[in-house]
Design a protein around this motif. Structure first.
Motif, PDB file in Angstrom:
ATOM      1  N   GLN A 153       0.800  -1.220   0.000  1.00 14.31           N
ATOM      2  CA  GLN A 153       0.000   0.000   0.000  1.00 14.31           C
ATOM      3  C   GLN A 153       0.837   1.277   0.000  1.00 14.31           C
ATOM      4  N   HIS A 210       2.923   7.939  -1.225  1.00 10.48           N
ATOM      5  CA  HIS A 210       1.953   7.349  -2.141  1.00 10.48           C
ATOM      6  C   HIS A 210       1.261   6.214  -1.380  1.00 10.48           C
ATOM      7  N   GLN A 212      -1.911   3.530  -1.641  1.00  5.64           N
ATOM      8  CA  GLN A 212      -2.943   2.920  -2.474  1.00  5.64           C
ATOM      9  C   GLN A 212      -4.063   2.390  -1.576  1.00  5.64           C
ATOM     10  N   SER A 218      -5.043   5.916  -5.532  1.00  4.63           N
ATOM     11  CA  SER A 218      -4.041   6.207  -4.505  1.00  4.63           C
ATOM     12  C   SER A 218      -4.178   7.651  -4.037  1.00  4.63           C
TER      13      SER A 218
END
Length: 291
Positions: A153, A210, A212, A218
């Motif tokens: 993630q 970042h 997600q 994202s």
């Protein structure tokens, strides 16, 4: 100019350090390019410190309000990045904002010193004068990125590099010079023009995030900051953005974010300090492709 010479003290060492850091990286199988283009609708805020001939006190001249420069305008943006492998990469990006305007009836009289500390000259703009102002800003970044944490993630990237700003500031029209503390008596010659050209590279450190949260979706974030003082020049940089990215099949992506950027430069002369600031904020759309 003098700004170039002084900022070159940090420009070359940082570029050399970046080159030495990247030189041993040679994982060609994992290398990739990323190209991003876009733009954002900017609300600009720019100005400089001047002196009132009526009160002899300093105040901040607002380029948008007092000199009628356009406040809201579209800015183009380009970025190119090359990743040697999953962790190490270099990047370059560029954005610009060029503006000029003519105020045919100055309502705020002011005096200012030449921004170059080596030029000991003071200029006077009188009430009712007609002045054409040019203020052009080009901003480029070059640097190194290190992807220090990555899982299913999260993706966190540390960046180190340089913000380089090209500032062109010009006043043309009914301008007088101050001689022996007597202002507005001597016309500036030739062509009643005062113009300065500065290149101001500022080193920066930053973090890209970042996260997600769903398939192809994202949350993105970006923050950079630096403060520096060299001899008679000091500057501060703040660069922030946050938004949402949608990824199309792993190669093509679109990012909609909100950006805030501000830079200040204080130049200490023999008698006074010239302070120039520039900042903008607004929504930004970026389209990128990785190959």
């Amino acid at each position: 100019m003098q700004l170039n010479a002084k900022f070159n003290k940090i420009w070359m060492p940082l570029l050399l350090a970046t080159g030495l850091t990247l030189s041993p990286i040679s994982s060609a199988d994992e290398s990739r390019f990323k190209i991003a283009v876009g733009g954002f609708y900017s609300n600009s805020d720019s100005g400089m410190d001047v002196t009132s001939p009526l009160t002899d006190k300093e105040f901040q001249l607002d380029f948008e309000t007092d000199l009628e420069l356009v406040e809201s305008e579209f800015l183009p943006f380009v970025e190119v990045a090359y990743w040697f492998n999953d962790q190490h990469g270099i990047y370059f990006d560029w954005k610009r904002l060029h503006r000029d305007a003519t105020n045919k009836n100055i309502t705020v009289p002011y005096e200012f010193d030449h921004p170059n500390p080596d030029i000991d000259e003071t200029y006077s703009i009188q009430l009712g004068a007609e002045i054409t102002t040019t203020f052009n800003v080009d901003i480029a970044r070059i640097g190194y990125g290190y992807d220090f944490y990555k899982d299913d993630q999260w993706d966190l990237i540390f960046t180190a590099g340089l913000h380089v700003m090209w500032l062109e500031l010009g006043f043309e029209g009914e301008i007088g010079a101050c001689v022996d503390d007597n202002c507005g008596i001597v016309d500036v010659d030739p062509d009643s023009v005062v113009f300065t050209d500065m290149t101001a590279p500022l080193p920066d450190l930053g973090l890209l995030a970042h996260y997600q949260f769903a398939d192809s979706w994202s949350v993105t974030g970006h923050a950079q900051y630096f403060y520096i003082k060299i001899d008679d020049i000091k500057g501060e940089l703040i660069d922030l953005s946050g938004g949402i990215e949608y990824n199309f099949e792993g190669k093509f992506a679109a990012d909609l974010s909100y950006k805030y950027y501000k830079v200040t430069a204080d130049i200490e002369g023999q008698h006074t300090t010239t302070s120039i600031h520039y900042g903008f904020h607004g929504p930004m759309l970026t389209l990128s492709y990785e190959f």
